[in-house]
Design an enzyme around this catalytic site. Structure first.
Site, short mmCIF file in Angstrom:
data_model
loop_
_atom_site.label_atom_id
_atom_site.label_comp_id
_atom_site.label_asym_id
_atom_site.label_seq_id
_atom_site.Cartn_x
_atom_site.Cartn_y
_atom_site.Cartn_z
N HIS A 1 -1.28 -2.61 -7.12
CA HIS A 1 -2.02 -2.28 -5.89
C HIS A 1 -3.52 -2.41 -6.11
CE1 HIS A 1 -3.00 0.93 -2.63
NE2 HIS A 1 -3.03 -0.29 -2.13
N ASN B 1 -3.21 6.04 -0.97
CA ASN B 1 -3.02 6.09 0.48
C ASN B 1 -2.37 7.37 0.97
OD1 ASN B 1 -4.24 3.73 1.50
ND2 ASN B 1 -2.70 2.57 0.37
N GLU C 1 -3.81 0.32 -9.01
CA GLU C 1 -2.72 1.27 -9.24
C GLU C 1 -1.51 0.45 -9.70
OE1 GLU C 1 -2.56 5.15 -6.34
OE2 GLU C 1 -2.43 3.24 -5.31
N SER D 1 0.82 -1.21 0.00
CA SER D 1 0.00 0.00 0.00
C SER D 1 0.85 1.25 0.00
CB SER D 1 -0.86 0.04 1.26
OG SER D 1 -1.62 -1.12 1.38
#
Ligand SMILES: NC(=O)c1ccc[n+]([C@@H]2O[C@H](COP(=O)([O-])OP(=O)(O)OC[C@H]3O[C@@H](n4cnc5c(N)ncnc54)[C@H](O)[C@@H]3O)[C@@H](O)[C@H]2O)c1
Length: 284
Positions: free
Chosen positions: A141, A191, A153, A120
């Site tokens: 991701h 994130n 991602e 992450s």
């Protein structure tokens, strides 16, 4: 680009079982590897349940669900990944764990295999540097719950080759996902923006500004978020949120990313959210 047939998934937890599920559902053979039998058993049971739910919803036939499950081979032995064409690592969000794992994957998988990480927030470049094939290491991701969420991602490390990027972008599409290209920086896009929001929501609770229910309602009704930040934090796992905040503060060097003391206390208490039965809310 050589054809991908067999995918290794490392970690059968929240993300790993979802990744194994979508890979198998899309026709890939999957070798699902964890460190303890109960983790594998739990991951497989969740996959079986989620496939059955897709049958009930009319998204899969009974046969397709059974075939998908049959494509997944669980293992505790990393050495048995030696015939996999690509690995997706979804072990815990700690650099030491990923570092050791990538060194092993580099030793075990065929030299042409791509090594992807579902991290992450940890630097792809740094993970890649643990291997002798940094050009074949990339971030992939996924989002939770993996069988449902559209986004992947795809994160280039400093040395990721164009061929690796193209293969992984195409894999994401074959899995029915929409890849979005992102460069390597702590937390990537998702994130870096989401975790400070969750962390600040926890400060608001700690400082008595509002209850968790009230904080969540503000975001649901005021910002049209499908779930509030504290419900989402429980869903992601409070330990995962804490690990990511620690990566952000270390990687970006700005104290504004320091984890909220209440988050640290809750993780210390074993209140990890939905997966442990208690977080900001309780779950039966
Ligand atoms: N939870 C989320 O919403 C979310 C979303 C996107 C990305 N991620 C990332 O995905 C990764 C996994 O997160 P999670 O929520 O699934 O964690 P989790 O705690 O649910 O599962 C992690 C699993 O990895 C296993 N594991 C640990 N070391 C291992 C090793 N050496 N080999 C094989 N398995 C090993 C653990 O036993 C556990 O079953 C983390 O990097 C996390 O940051 C999580």
């Amino acid at each position: 680009m050589s054809e991908l047939k067999t995918i290794a998934v490392l970690g059968a937890g929240t993300m790993g079982n979802g990744i194994a599920h979508v890979c198998a559902r899309s026709g890939f053979n999957v070798v699902l590897c964890d460190i303890k039998q109960p983790f594998l058993d739990r991951g497989l049971a969740i996959i079986e349940n989620n496939l059955a739910r897709e049958v009930t919803k009319g998204k899969l036939t009974q046969d397709q669900a059974a075939q998908s499950l049959a494509r997944i081979t669980p293992t505790l032995h990393r050495e048995s990944l030696n015939t996999c064409d690509l690995a997706i690592e979804a072990a815990n969000e700690q650099f030491e764990i990923k570092s050791a794992l990538f060194k092993d994957l580099d030793r075990i998988l065929p030299p042409e295999a791509i090594l992807a990480t579902n991290t992450s927030s940890i630097s792809i470049t740094k993970i890649a540097a643990q291997t002798n094939r940094p050009d074949q290491v990339i971030g992939m991701h996924f989002f939770n719950p993996v069988p449902v969420m559209q986004l992947v991602e795809v994160i280039r490390g400093l040395q990721t080759s164009q061929a690796t990027f193209d293969t992984v972008q195409s894999l994401a599409q074959q899995l029915g996902k929409t890849p979005v290209e992102v460069n390597d920086a702590a937390g990537f896009v998702s994130n870096r923006v989401l975790m400070p929001l969750i962390n600040e929501a926890i400060y608001a609770v700690m400082e008595g500004v509002a209850t968790p229910e009230a904080v969540d309602k503000v975001f649901q009704l005021g910002m049209a978020h499908p779930m509030g930040p504290l419900t989402l934090a429980d869903f992601i796992g409070l330990d995962v949120c804490l690990d990511i905040m620690r990566v952000l503060v270390a990687g970006l060097g700005d104290p504004k990313y320091r984890p909220c003391p209440l988050l640290i206390r809750m993780v210390d208490a074993g209140w990890l959210g939905r997966k442990s039965g208690r977080g900001f809310y309780t779950y039966t």
